[in-house]
Design an enzyme around this catalytic site. Structure first.
Site, PDB file in Angstrom:
ATOM      1  CD  GLU A  62      -2.730   1.310   2.414  1.00 40.36           C
ATOM      2  OE1 GLU A  62      -3.579   2.466   2.653  1.00 40.36           O
ATOM      3  OE2 GLU A  62      -2.856   0.255   3.227  1.00 40.36           O
ATOM      4  CG  ASN A  88      -5.635   4.761   0.753  1.00 36.27           C
ATOM      5  OD1 ASN A  88      -6.523   4.271   1.195  1.00 36.27           O
ATOM      6  ND2 ASN A  88      -4.260   4.844   1.041  1.00 36.27           N
ATOM      7  CD  GLU A 103      -6.129   0.430   0.414  1.00 36.22           C
ATOM      8  OE1 GLU A 103      -6.380   1.042   1.366  1.00 36.22           O
ATOM      9  OE2 GLU A 103      -5.120  -0.591   0.092  1.00 36.22           O
ATOM     10  CG  ASP A 154      -9.170   1.806   3.079  1.00 36.97           C
ATOM     11  OD1 ASP A 154      -8.701   0.654   4.076  1.00 36.97           O
ATOM     12  OD2 ASP A 154      -8.391   2.999   3.289  1.00 36.97           O
ATOM     13  CD  GLU A 181      -6.718  -0.986   6.519  1.00 40.34           C
ATOM     14  OE1 GLU A 181      -6.111  -0.359   5.669  1.00 40.34           O
ATOM     15  OE2 GLU A 181      -7.784  -0.865   6.755  1.00 40.34           O
TER      16      GLU A 181
END
Length: 602
Positions: free
Chosen positions: A368, A426, A458, A488, A545
């Site tokens: 990520e 993101n 995301e 997310d 996460e």
């Protein structure tokens, strides 16, 4: 000159300078009056003369080439000193003025009527002059006084146009600033006072009204509020109309916060009950304490506005200025203001990468990309602080574009090195409303020779909720390109199950708030296990996460979770560190001892 006379002259000059008339261009409105004066008196010279500290300056003049003369021994100066009509039939016969520069220039006759403000300050004179001695009839003197009144009416009208709001009829912000300076000068230094700002409606309510109502709605709101405020405050105190929907006032001397806040609360509740707009507008009140002699007008006004904004969520919609809250807001504004330069710089922004681990094999299968900012003066600024600010601004589009371009370049470099991972980025609500976002995304991948499925976007549920119809349409277009999509922060949104069915997502990421502390919380364990099963039944891979300990990892593996991400494996790393970290061969995960050693870097 006595102290009393000095004070009177100081105030007179202050009144003159506040009007901003000195050294201004000619005005036809004033020139018309001087021409009328020469016609009535049948004289060659007339002037509107303003008496400054050491000169007579002519706002309008006929028959005079120069714009000013020295004040010393000028008849208009005597008019300013006495505030009385002055007639001199023959300057050469007058013991005081026969030696004046005016007499030396050939002027023999003078008549001047004082220009007096409503506060009683004499600004100068409306005067006529002749080259021959003459007498003055009572009718002429009356006419001269009428001309002086016309001059003052014109001055006051022009002044009011810059000091009175035409809609509310109340003094405006310019007048507030002037009166604030007078307060600083006239009241004792160190005196504690309170500035109050009334905001008629929140920014969101004003935006809705602008879309739903015609412009007269806001006008009526302002007029009703101005009428009520004027009546409540009374004729002896001013209410100021400082912005479109904001009013300000200064609390009376000696008023404390403890005594004033209940009074404000009572008055605002009463006013809200009477207001026609009480169901569609929420007035808020901000109070800013300040000290006479140690306060800046605009700073006090800003502090009151800041408090009024804080009052949106406060009890009774009244808040007192908070230095801490203001400092936080100032910092946010600084970050927003400086972020544009950061996007253009070469050394402030960078991406770091946190690995995503396949729970079954222990292999790193993705990364990520996370944005980091090293501010030139503030140092490292955490993403939790600056990203929410940026996402609500016009910089959201440019920020995502920068992150995507940087992540794609890194992805290309890794692939050239033989490292094949999926890159997650993101994106914000603003990106989902860009009509060409999917096309631009695909063009960036093609430019770098990258397959669409090597990238994953995301998206949070809150981003989709901003404009769900447009957002879902864009998500469908993105999915059609082959770029992967992930939900997310799953579980923290508005209606997770509904969106889980409708979103064309490949991955569901369980938010860390459900994962941290999972090892000791049976309720969390039941909830996370359900999330995993439900998501997989709908065809999604599941990423947990915030995995920070082995016990949580073992639970997730037993619950069938697909991937994990968190400090147990690694913190976010610079690109070169990630490259060194990742190629270590992965092994199966029967237990902690079999996990690859890089999985426990902290």
């Amino acid at each position: 000159m006595t102290i009393s006379c000095q004070l009177t002259e100081s105030r007179r000059l202050d009144a003159l300078h506040k009007l901003d008339l000195l050294d201004t261009p000619p005005s036809e409105a004033f020139d018309r009056i001087t021409r009328m004066a020469t016609s009535i008196f049948q004289l060659p010279i007339a002037a509107i003369s303003l008496t400054d500290a050491d000169r007579q300056w002519f706002k309008s003049r006929v028959g005079v080439e120069h714009t000013s003369i020295p004040r010393m021994r000028a008849p208009c100066g005597n008019v300013a000193d006495s505030s009385e009509l002055l007639v001199i039939p023959d300057l050469m016969e007058d013991a005081y003025f026969r030696d004046s520069p005016l007499a030396a220039s050939g002027v023999r006759y003078y008549a001047g009527a004082p220009l007096i403000t409503a506060e009683g300050h004499c600004l100068g004179a409306m005067c006529v002059l002749g080259l021959e001695p003459r007498e003055t009839t009572p009718q002429e003197l009356s006419a001269l006084c009428d001309l002086a009144s016309m001059v003052m009416a014109q001055i006051e009208m022009q002044h009011a146009m810059g000091r009175i709001d035409p809609l509310s009829g109340l003094p405006n912000r310019n007048q507030f600033m002037e009166d604030f300076q007078d307060l600083q000068r006239d009241r004792p230094a160190g005196e504690q006072r309170l500035a109050v700002l009334i905001n008629l409606t929140t920014p969101e309510q004003l935006s809705h009204a602008a879309r739903a109502m015609n412009p007269s709605y806001v006008d009526e709101l302002v007029i009703d509020a101005a009428r009520w405020l004027r009546a409540e405050v009374g004729a002896h105190r001013n209410v100021y109309h400082v912005t479109t929907t904001q009013f300000a006032l200064i609390a009376p001397p000696g008023m404390t916060l403890a005594a004033y806040l209940p009074l404000l609360e009572s008055k605002m509740a009463e006013g809200q009950c009477l207001a026609k707009s009480r169901y569609v507008a929420t007035p808020t009140v901000g109070v800013a304490p300040f000290e006479i002699g140690n306060a800046d007008c605009l700073s006090v006004l800003r502090q009151a506005q800041s408090a009024a904004h804080d009052a949106i969520d406060a009890h009774a919609h009244i808040a007192v200025y908070s230095e801490d809250a203001d400092a936080l807001y100032q910092r946010r504004f600084t970050l927003l203001n400086d972020f544009g330069s950061a996007l253009e710089s070469q050394d402030q922004l960078r991406l770091v990468y946190q690995p995503r681990i396949d729970i079954t094999t222990g292999a790193c299968i993705g990364a990520e990309a996370l944005l980091r900012w090293d501010h030139p003066t503030l140092g490292a600024v955490g993403p939790s602080e600056f990203i929410p600010v940026i996402e609500r601004s016009g910089l959201a589009h440019a920020t995502t574009a920068w992150v995507l371009a940087t992540a794609m370049r890194q992805q290309r470099q890794w692939r050239d090195q033989g490292l094949h991972l999926q890159m997650s980025v993101n994106v914000s609500a603003a990106n989902l409303l860009e009509p060409d976002f999917a096309e631009a995304l695909l063009a960036g991948l093609r430019q770098r020779g990258l397959p669409p499925d090597c990238m994953e976007l995301e998206i949070t549920e809150s981003a989709i909720m901003a404009q769900p119809v447009k957002a879902h349409a864009m998500l469908e277009k993105i999915a059609a390109t082959g770029v992967k999509l992930a939900i997310d922060d799953f579980g923290t949104g508005y209606s997770s199950l509904s969106y889980l069915q409708r979103m064309p997502a490949d991955v569901v990421k369980i938010d860390q708030t459900f994962v941290i502390g999972l090892e000791d919380d049976t309720r969390k364990q039941a909830l996370v296990a359900t999330m995993i099963t439900l998501s997989q039944d709908l065809g999604h891979r599941v990423v947990a996460e915030g995995v920070e300990c082995e016990e949580v990892l073992i639970f997730l593996r037993l619950a069938g979770c697909d991937e994990a991400q968190g400090f147990l494996f690694a913190r976010p790393m610079e690109a070169d560190v990630f490259t060194d970290w990742c190629p270590v061969p992965a092994a199966a995960i029967p237990g902690r001892s079999a996990l690859p050693h890089y999985a426990y870097q902290m």
